[in-house]
Design a protein around this motif. Sequence first.
Motif, mmCIF file in Angstrom:
data_model
loop_
_atom_site.group_PDB
_atom_site.id
_atom_site.type_symbol
_atom_site.label_atom_id
_atom_site.label_comp_id
_atom_site.label_asym_id
_atom_site.label_seq_id
_atom_site.Cartn_x
_atom_site.Cartn_y
_atom_site.Cartn_z
ATOM 1 N N LEU A 58 0.783 -1.209 -0.090
ATOM 2 C CA LEU A 58 -0.151 0.177 -0.028
ATOM 3 C C LEU A 58 0.898 1.183 0.122
ATOM 4 O O LEU A 58 1.979 1.313 0.635
ATOM 5 N N GLN A 59 0.539 2.237 -1.007
ATOM 6 C CA GLN A 59 1.362 3.359 -0.701
ATOM 7 C C GLN A 59 0.514 4.657 -0.793
ATOM 8 O O GLN A 59 -0.598 4.865 -1.439
ATOM 9 N N ALA A 60 0.530 5.328 0.408
ATOM 10 C CA ALA A 60 -0.549 6.619 0.519
ATOM 11 C C ALA A 60 0.387 7.853 0.218
ATOM 12 O O ALA A 60 1.503 7.894 0.260
ATOM 13 N N SER A 61 -0.622 8.748 -0.287
ATOM 14 C CA SER A 61 -0.158 10.121 -0.643
ATOM 15 C C SER A 61 -1.297 11.236 -0.459
ATOM 16 O O SER A 61 -2.360 10.757 -0.274
ATOM 17 N N GLY A 62 -0.795 12.518 -0.815
ATOM 18 C CA GLY A 62 -1.709 13.350 -0.522
ATOM 19 C C GLY A 62 -1.668 14.247 0.535
ATOM 20 O O GLY A 62 -2.644 15.331 0.782
ATOM 21 N N GLY A 63 -1.079 13.809 1.624
ATOM 22 C CA GLY A 63 -0.824 14.595 2.992
ATOM 23 C C GLY A 63 -0.242 16.091 2.701
ATOM 24 O O GLY A 63 0.157 16.378 1.638
ATOM 25 N N GLY A 64 -0.285 17.155 3.760
ATOM 26 C CA GLY A 64 0.234 18.409 3.525
ATOM 27 C C GLY A 64 -0.295 19.109 4.515
ATOM 28 O O GLY A 64 -1.015 18.944 5.757
ATOM 29 N N LEU A 65 0.006 20.351 4.480
ATOM 30 C CA LEU A 65 -0.394 21.498 5.324
ATOM 31 C C LEU A 65 -1.602 22.417 4.757
ATOM 32 O O LEU A 65 -1.586 22.758 3.662
ATOM 33 N N VAL A 66 -2.668 22.357 5.726
ATOM 34 C CA VAL A 66 -3.858 23.065 5.463
ATOM 35 C C VAL A 66 -4.439 23.862 6.606
ATOM 36 O O VAL A 66 -4.200 23.504 7.858
ATOM 37 N N TRP A 87 -0.245 -2.706 6.044
ATOM 38 C CA TRP A 87 -0.172 -1.287 6.302
ATOM 39 C C TRP A 87 0.720 -0.797 5.365
ATOM 40 O O TRP A 87 1.835 -1.107 4.872
ATOM 41 N N GLY A 88 0.268 0.670 4.934
ATOM 42 C CA GLY A 88 1.271 1.373 4.232
ATOM 43 C C GLY A 88 2.095 2.418 4.849
ATOM 44 O O GLY A 88 1.576 2.414 6.220
ATOM 45 N N ARG A 89 2.859 3.083 4.599
ATOM 46 C CA ARG A 89 3.446 4.122 5.181
ATOM 47 C C ARG A 89 2.875 5.296 5.480
ATOM 48 O O ARG A 89 1.732 5.482 4.390
ATOM 49 N N GLY A 90 2.653 5.933 6.389
ATOM 50 C CA GLY A 90 1.955 7.057 6.452
ATOM 51 C C GLY A 90 2.214 8.420 5.687
ATOM 52 O O GLY A 90 3.254 8.425 5.175
ATOM 53 N N THR A 91 1.148 8.969 5.747
ATOM 54 C CA THR A 91 1.325 10.450 5.224
ATOM 55 C C THR A 91 0.927 11.641 6.141
ATOM 56 O O THR A 91 -0.300 11.349 6.854
#
Length: 125
Positions: A3-11, A115-119
């Motif tokens: 699993l590969q998660a993406s899309g995190g950031g600052l908001v 589990w994938g790595r977190g974002t």
Amino acid sequence: VQLQASGGGLVHTGGSLRLSCVVSGRTGRRYALGWFRQAPGKEREFVASIAWNGQITSYADSVKDRFIISTDTTGSAVALQMNSLKPEDTAVYYCAANAKTFWTPSAPQTNFEIWGRGTLVTVSS
């Protein structure tokens, strides 16, 4: 399976983010997919999950009516649309797969064996 998660950031508070998770190497197995999060100094907690067919979802009370979980038609990707974000949503978000009870989104965290790595999602006030 990976699993590969993406899309995190600052908001900023009230903003939106969309997390994505790609599932690779499924080899024909069925999985319920879920999102979990862990804030600094806290235990990992359930956020949302979806059954293998994309028809049944489950949400933590803290995100209900603000977050939406969805999968693509092949079950090879899961997304989490996060709206009306609050500072308390700040955490590392993880996607996970559950083959043990794939027909239901309502399963204990221990059923999610992949589990994938977190974002990281950071919501500023």
